[in-house]
Design an enzyme around this catalytic site. Structure first.
Site, mmCIF file in Angstrom:
data_model
loop_
_atom_site.group_PDB
_atom_site.id
_atom_site.type_symbol
_atom_site.label_atom_id
_atom_site.label_comp_id
_atom_site.label_asym_id
_atom_site.label_seq_id
_atom_site.Cartn_x
_atom_site.Cartn_y
_atom_site.Cartn_z
ATOM 1 N N ALA A 12 0.825 -1.211 0.140
ATOM 2 C CA ALA A 12 -0.011 0.036 -0.054
ATOM 3 C C ALA A 12 0.772 1.276 -0.057
ATOM 4 O O ALA A 12 0.477 2.160 0.428
ATOM 5 C CB ALA A 12 -0.915 -0.010 1.205
ATOM 6 N N GLY A 13 2.097 1.139 -0.688
ATOM 7 C CA GLY A 13 2.971 2.232 -0.663
ATOM 8 C C GLY A 13 2.559 3.352 -1.892
ATOM 9 O O GLY A 13 1.216 3.493 -2.116
ATOM 10 N N GLY A 16 0.916 1.253 -4.694
ATOM 11 C CA GLY A 16 -0.460 0.674 -4.081
ATOM 12 C C GLY A 16 -1.508 1.727 -4.047
ATOM 13 O O GLY A 16 -2.740 1.226 -4.648
ATOM 14 N N ASP A 35 -0.966 -4.303 3.627
ATOM 15 C CA ASP A 35 0.218 -4.062 3.684
ATOM 16 C C ASP A 35 0.735 -4.354 5.179
ATOM 17 O O ASP A 35 0.106 -4.639 6.142
ATOM 18 C CB ASP A 35 0.361 -2.405 3.610
ATOM 19 C CG ASP A 35 1.947 -1.847 3.354
ATOM 20 O OD1 ASP A 35 2.251 -1.341 2.228
ATOM 21 O OD2 ASP A 35 2.659 -1.583 4.329
ATOM 22 N N ARG A 86 13.438 1.192 -5.038
ATOM 23 C CA ARG A 86 14.822 1.576 -5.408
ATOM 24 C C ARG A 86 15.078 2.658 -4.746
ATOM 25 O O ARG A 86 14.373 3.730 -4.620
ATOM 26 C CB ARG A 86 15.015 1.745 -6.816
ATOM 27 C CG ARG A 86 15.123 0.368 -7.756
ATOM 28 C CD ARG A 86 15.284 0.589 -9.133
ATOM 29 N NE ARG A 86 16.663 0.905 -9.463
ATOM 30 C CZ ARG A 86 16.693 1.464 -11.157
ATOM 31 N NH1 ARG A 86 16.031 1.573 -11.697
ATOM 32 N NH2 ARG A 86 18.113 1.778 -11.056
ATOM 33 N N ARG A 92 18.436 -2.407 -9.932
ATOM 34 C CA ARG A 92 17.282 -3.436 -9.735
ATOM 35 C C ARG A 92 17.980 -4.872 -9.018
ATOM 36 O O ARG A 92 17.363 -5.285 -8.369
ATOM 37 C CB ARG A 92 16.577 -3.653 -11.032
ATOM 38 C CG ARG A 92 15.884 -2.420 -11.482
ATOM 39 C CD ARG A 92 14.821 -3.006 -12.610
ATOM 40 N NE ARG A 92 13.871 -1.872 -12.650
ATOM 41 C CZ ARG A 92 14.357 -0.710 -13.627
ATOM 42 N NH1 ARG A 92 15.496 -0.907 -14.134
ATOM 43 N NH2 ARG A 92 13.344 0.048 -13.885
ATOM 44 N N THR A 123 6.969 -5.515 -8.177
ATOM 45 C CA THR A 123 8.042 -5.566 -7.472
ATOM 46 C C THR A 123 9.366 -5.779 -8.230
ATOM 47 O O THR A 123 9.439 -6.852 -8.898
ATOM 48 C CB THR A 123 8.085 -6.510 -6.572
ATOM 49 O OG1 THR A 123 6.895 -6.328 -5.551
ATOM 50 C CG2 THR A 123 9.224 -6.396 -5.163
ATOM 51 N N ARG A 155 6.875 5.044 -21.375
ATOM 52 C CA ARG A 155 8.274 5.987 -21.401
ATOM 53 C C ARG A 155 8.670 6.579 -22.702
ATOM 54 O O ARG A 155 8.918 7.464 -23.308
ATOM 55 C CB ARG A 155 9.151 5.463 -20.439
ATOM 56 C CG ARG A 155 8.771 5.561 -19.142
ATOM 57 C CD ARG A 155 9.845 4.763 -18.009
ATOM 58 N NE ARG A 155 9.575 4.850 -16.782
ATOM 59 C CZ ARG A 155 10.191 4.309 -15.812
ATOM 60 N NH1 ARG A 155 10.563 3.213 -16.025
ATOM 61 N NH2 ARG A 155 9.766 4.536 -14.438
ATOM 62 N N HIS A 179 13.401 -5.955 -17.739
ATOM 63 C CA HIS A 179 12.945 -4.475 -17.407
ATOM 64 C C HIS A 179 14.277 -4.063 -16.742
ATOM 65 O O HIS A 179 14.569 -4.332 -15.269
ATOM 66 C CB HIS A 179 11.997 -4.668 -16.194
ATOM 67 C CG HIS A 179 11.483 -3.516 -15.900
ATOM 68 N ND1 HIS A 179 10.895 -2.384 -16.443
ATOM 69 C CD2 HIS A 179 11.095 -2.960 -14.579
ATOM 70 C CE1 HIS A 179 10.642 -1.272 -15.973
ATOM 71 N NE2 HIS A 179 10.565 -1.584 -14.747
#
EC number: 1.1.1.37
Length: 312
Positions: A12-13, A16, A35, A86, A92, A123, A155, A179
């Protein structure tokens, strides 16, 4: 009356919370935020519930902690952002050891309480985390996918649109591979409303756009200073979830399990796939020239190295 779909957002950051808002605005289904910091999940859920009146959308948003995964019971879609973002100076790959433990715990929770869910992993490091999710849950390959290429392509679309003075919506683009810094933006398969990019931008500009796309995540990490991108990653994952829930059968570049396509077997790599009610319904295989194949192989080698470090 048909029962609403259920979307579980694990983590839930920043991503999220944005996922929950976008899912609510699109009325994709009832949302549950989960979370390790239960108060954060419940606080954001309440904040979003209080948005419904002014936002004119009607789905429920609830919150819970990772001590009780039963709150995700029978979820149709699980989107996983659990783990640490990050930080400046981190690759990564540096994240792998930190986030593998989190993903493993989440995978066990999903396997127990949402065994029929379509799982989207965000993630990082993405290609190894989605592999870990697949191995731990034991889910079929069509129901586990990683969000990478949609974001990388978005992007690329923005950078091209900005340089060419056109809307990013009219930029058709495709990014293959892992990625990470070895992703492969395919200029031959990219255009602006059907007009080849080489007709609009010179080689130096295109080379700069390709490089900026590869470093796009790091650019935002450096600017934010305390985290990583969240608006575009959330919008990208919601595009995938919506295509699944509404059987839109969109062609989206995602990290999917390959079984011989592109000469790769047993790895999750970013490729164009069709996402519909059956999950990842098929992988579309593009014809690549020698240079593109070589770039993709470098990307695959990076993914292979990262996956090997999971020891799964």
């Amino acid at each position: 009356m048909a029962q609403r779909k259920k979307i579980a957002l694990i983590g839930a950051g920043q991503i999220g919370g944005t996922l929950a808002l976008l899912a609510g605005q699109k009325e994709l289904g009832d949302v549950v935020l989960v979370d390790i910091m239960e108060g954060v999940a419940k606080g954001k859920a309440l904040d979003l519930q209080e948005t419904r009146g002014v936002g004119k959308w009607d789905v429920d948003v609830t919150g819970g902690g990772t001590t009780d995964y039963s709150v995700i019971r029978d979820a149709d879609v699980c989107i996983v952002t659990a783990g640490v973002p990050r930080k400046p100076g981190m690759s990564r790959e540096d994240l792998l050891k930190v986030n593998l433990d989190a993903i493993t715990k989440v995978a066990h929770g999903i396997k127990q309480y949402a065994p029929n869910a379509f799982v989207i992993v965000i993630t990082n490091p993405l290609d190894s985390m989605v592999y870990a999710m697949y191995k731990v849950t034991g889910f079929p390959k069509n129901r586990v996918v990683g969000m990478a290429g949609v974001l990388d392509t978005a992007r690329f679309q923005y950078f091209v649109g900005d340089a060419a003075g056109v809307s990013p919506q009219d930029v058709q683009a495709m990014v293959l591979g892992g990625h990470g810094d070895d992703m492969v933006p395919l200029l031959r398969y990219s255009s602006v409303a059907g007009v080849p990019l080489t007709r609009l931008l010179d080689k130096a500009k295109l080379d700069a756009i390709v490089e900026r796309t590869r470093k796009g995540g790091g650019e935002i990490v450096a600017l934010l200073g305390t985290g990583s991108a969240f608006y575009a990653p959330a919008a990208s994952a919601i595009a995938m979830a919506e295509s699944y829930l509404r059987d839109k059968k969109r062609v989206l570049p995602c990290s999917a399990l390959l079984e011989g396509q592109y000469g790769v077997k047993g790895l999750f790599v970013g490729v164009p796939v069709v996402i519909g009610a059956g999950g990842v319904e098929r992988v579309l295989e593009l014809e690549l020239n020698d240079d593109e194949r070589a770039m993709l192989q470098r990307s695959v080698d990076s993914v292979k190295k990262s996956v090997a470090e999971t020891k799964l």
